[in-house]
Design a protein around this motif. Structure first.
Motif, mmCIF file in Angstrom:
data_model
loop_
_atom_site.group_PDB
_atom_site.id
_atom_site.type_symbol
_atom_site.label_atom_id
_atom_site.label_comp_id
_atom_site.label_asym_id
_atom_site.label_seq_id
_atom_site.Cartn_x
_atom_site.Cartn_y
_atom_site.Cartn_z
ATOM 1 N N ARG A 218 0.753 -1.099 -0.113
ATOM 2 C CA ARG A 218 -0.007 -0.146 0.041
ATOM 3 C C ARG A 218 0.925 1.257 -0.068
ATOM 4 N NH1 ARG A 218 -3.899 2.499 4.129
ATOM 5 N NH2 ARG A 218 -2.855 1.591 5.734
ATOM 6 N N SER A 219 0.430 2.354 -0.843
ATOM 7 C CA SER A 219 1.228 3.533 -0.598
ATOM 8 C C SER A 219 0.417 4.549 -0.037
ATOM 9 C CB SER A 219 1.442 4.178 -2.082
ATOM 10 O OG SER A 219 2.455 3.135 -2.607
ATOM 11 N N ILE A 220 0.768 5.327 0.988
ATOM 12 C CA ILE A 220 -0.096 6.241 2.019
ATOM 13 C C ILE A 220 0.678 7.556 1.789
ATOM 14 C CG2 ILE A 220 -0.912 6.658 4.081
ATOM 15 C CD1 ILE A 220 -0.261 3.763 4.706
ATOM 16 N N PRO A 221 -0.091 8.459 1.178
ATOM 17 C CA PRO A 221 0.606 10.029 1.096
ATOM 18 C C PRO A 221 0.689 10.349 2.587
ATOM 19 C CG PRO A 221 -1.220 9.873 -0.316
ATOM 20 C CD PRO A 221 -1.478 8.270 0.623
ATOM 21 N N ILE A 222 1.925 11.037 2.881
ATOM 22 C CA ILE A 222 2.169 11.359 4.210
ATOM 23 C C ILE A 222 1.144 12.145 4.939
ATOM 24 C CG2 ILE A 222 3.736 13.207 3.701
ATOM 25 C CD1 ILE A 222 5.680 12.237 5.854
ATOM 26 N N ALA A 223 0.579 13.030 4.078
ATOM 27 C CA ALA A 223 -0.894 13.958 4.565
ATOM 28 C C ALA A 223 -1.887 13.299 5.284
ATOM 29 C CB ALA A 223 -1.368 14.633 3.312
ATOM 30 N N ASP A 224 -1.849 11.747 4.730
ATOM 31 C CA ASP A 224 -2.998 11.091 5.313
ATOM 32 C C ASP A 224 -2.385 9.909 6.318
ATOM 33 O OD1 ASP A 224 -4.579 12.200 3.529
ATOM 34 O OD2 ASP A 224 -4.365 10.474 2.144
ATOM 35 N N PHE A 225 -1.145 10.074 6.711
ATOM 36 C CA PHE A 225 -0.347 8.750 7.458
ATOM 37 C C PHE A 225 -0.532 9.172 8.860
ATOM 38 C CE2 PHE A 225 3.128 7.214 9.715
ATOM 39 C CZ PHE A 225 2.998 5.639 9.280
ATOM 40 N N HIS A 226 -0.299 10.260 9.342
ATOM 41 C CA HIS A 226 -0.678 10.621 10.793
ATOM 42 C C HIS A 226 -2.072 10.982 11.022
ATOM 43 C CE1 HIS A 226 3.716 11.082 10.403
ATOM 44 N NE2 HIS A 226 3.736 10.526 11.530
ATOM 45 N N ARG A 227 -2.768 10.520 12.184
ATOM 46 C CA ARG A 227 -4.043 11.017 12.281
ATOM 47 C C ARG A 227 -4.249 12.275 13.442
ATOM 48 N NH1 ARG A 227 -6.921 8.183 15.241
ATOM 49 N NH2 ARG A 227 -9.016 8.444 14.212
ATOM 50 N N LEU A 228 -5.551 12.983 13.096
ATOM 51 C CA LEU A 228 -5.707 13.822 14.264
ATOM 52 C C LEU A 228 -6.080 13.048 15.190
ATOM 53 C CD1 LEU A 228 -7.325 16.759 12.308
ATOM 54 C CD2 LEU A 228 -5.141 16.636 12.957
ATOM 55 N N TRP A 229 -6.067 13.722 16.642
ATOM 56 C CA TRP A 229 -6.267 12.731 17.829
ATOM 57 C C TRP A 229 -7.973 12.620 17.730
ATOM 58 C CZ3 TRP A 229 -1.945 11.477 17.791
ATOM 59 C CH2 TRP A 229 -0.922 12.220 18.148
ATOM 60 N N GLY A 230 -8.791 13.431 17.593
ATOM 61 C CA GLY A 230 -10.221 13.086 17.777
ATOM 62 C C GLY A 230 -10.543 12.344 19.416
ATOM 63 N N ASP A 231 -11.664 11.268 19.260
ATOM 64 C CA ASP A 231 -11.639 10.650 20.520
ATOM 65 C C ASP A 231 -10.992 9.363 20.730
ATOM 66 O OD1 ASP A 231 -13.896 12.352 21.005
ATOM 67 O OD2 ASP A 231 -15.362 11.212 19.550
ATOM 68 N N THR A 232 -9.948 8.958 19.678
ATOM 69 C CA THR A 232 -9.013 8.242 20.032
ATOM 70 C C THR A 232 -7.555 8.373 19.784
ATOM 71 O OG1 THR A 232 -9.364 7.524 17.487
ATOM 72 C CG2 THR A 232 -10.996 6.411 19.195
ATOM 73 N N PRO A 233 -7.007 9.187 20.690
ATOM 74 C CA PRO A 233 -5.683 9.536 20.405
ATOM 75 C C PRO A 233 -4.585 8.665 20.529
ATOM 76 C CG PRO A 233 -6.612 10.220 22.538
ATOM 77 C CD PRO A 233 -7.749 9.752 21.986
#
Length: 316
Positions: free
Chosen positions: A186-201
């Protein structure tokens, strides 16, 4: 440190299978972050799968003129590579700004992407922390938050992503390559790699549990002048209060990404068109909707001044 078992992986698929098939299993390479967390019993893996023998330690030119960086390339080797120093100077500058020479000699490309926060409440096991113990609360929100996030945070967590290298990689539009336990890549753009914390940090990236990072690919060089401005409490071996990665072209246009302010490297492409209008115009757009605390509201001013310094340097 709690007891754990250990194995040395022989190939990527069996490494992914070993983690997928065992609860509490984790990959380990340089171990510069994981081992510290294990000693503090913040991380307590039951099984470690060592991936250091998998051969992902090369930097190769891609067909379109970019670079493919193996997951196990050390920070030292990546920063020193002649092609990186010539065409991706912002990456070299970001890496050298982080940690110490000894740590850079061991820290891997993939491991750098997977660093966990340095929030002091995460490291203090006497304090509530939703990242360390999901559902326990966030002591940082009502505590001392000078080092912590001002944008992209949530009511569950205000920690920041601590790295330098990934901020430069976000600027460069890097792509993270993975392989899973079934051999699917799989290829993941780095813009999508790290998540915002939301309710599941405690869920920090978009990696699936059985995915192993095998490489990071950089697009062809951007040209322009490259900068990495890191503002911190002391001159070395300290994490950023605010950092600015930038590539600025001769006409004043360019790209900007920020570190030390959010759960992930922070880049707002819509703000970049404002670069010719000055730093304040850029940061007003990039940090629109920011929710700083009384302790860290200074980061908004600091980000503007750091970017202004970069813009001024680009005119020289």
């Amino acid at each position: 440190m709690k007891a754990f078992s250990y194995e040395r992986a022989k190939d990527p698929i069996s490494a992914a299978q070993a983690v997928a098939g065992r609860t509490g299993a984790k990959f380990i390479a340089g171990g510069t972050n994981l081992l510290d967390l294990m000693k503090l019993e913040i991380e307590a893996p039951t099984h470690l799968v060592d991936v250091q023998d998998l051969g992902f330690d090369k930097i190769e030119v891609t067909g379109d003129g970019g670079l493919r960086i193996g997951a196990l390339v050390t920070n030292t080797d990546l920063a020193a590579d002649a092609r990186v120093r010539r065409d991706y100077q912002v990456l070299t500058r970001a890496i050298v700004a982080g940690a110490s020479g000894q740590l850079r000699n061991k820290a891997s490309t993939a491991g750098n992407l997977l660093q966990r926060t340095r929030c002091p409440y995460f490291y203090d096991t006497n304090m509530a922390c939703n990242k360390r113990s999901p559902g326990s609360g966030c002591a940082a929100i009502v505590g001392y938050s000078r080092q912590l996030g001002i944008i992209g945070v949530s009511g569950s967590c205000i920690a920041t992503f601590p790295g330098d290298m990934p901020v430069a990689m976000r600027l460069l539009d890097a792509v993270v390559e993975t392989i899973d336990s079934r051999g699917q890549q799989r290829s993941i753009p780095i813009a999508d790699f790290h998540r915002l914390w939301g309710d599941t940090p405690h869920v920090e990236t978009t990696l699936r549990p059985d995915e192993l990072i095998i490489a990071v690919t950089l697009p062809p060089p951007l040209g322009g002048k490259h900068f990495y401005e890191k503002v911190r409490d002391r001159a070395s071996y300290a994490f950023a209060l605010v950092s600015v990665a930038a590539v600025i072209q001769s006409d004043g246009s360019g790209r900007v990404a920020f570190g030390g302010v959010a759960p992930k490297p922070w880049r707002v492409e819509a703000a970049e068109s404002l670069l010719p209008h000055g730093a304040e115009a850029v940061t007003s757009r990039a940090f629109q909707g920011a929710t700083p605390t009384k302790d860290n509201s200074f980061k908004l001013t600091l980000a503007t001044r750091a970017l202004a310094s970069v813009i001024e340097q680009s005119k020289g």
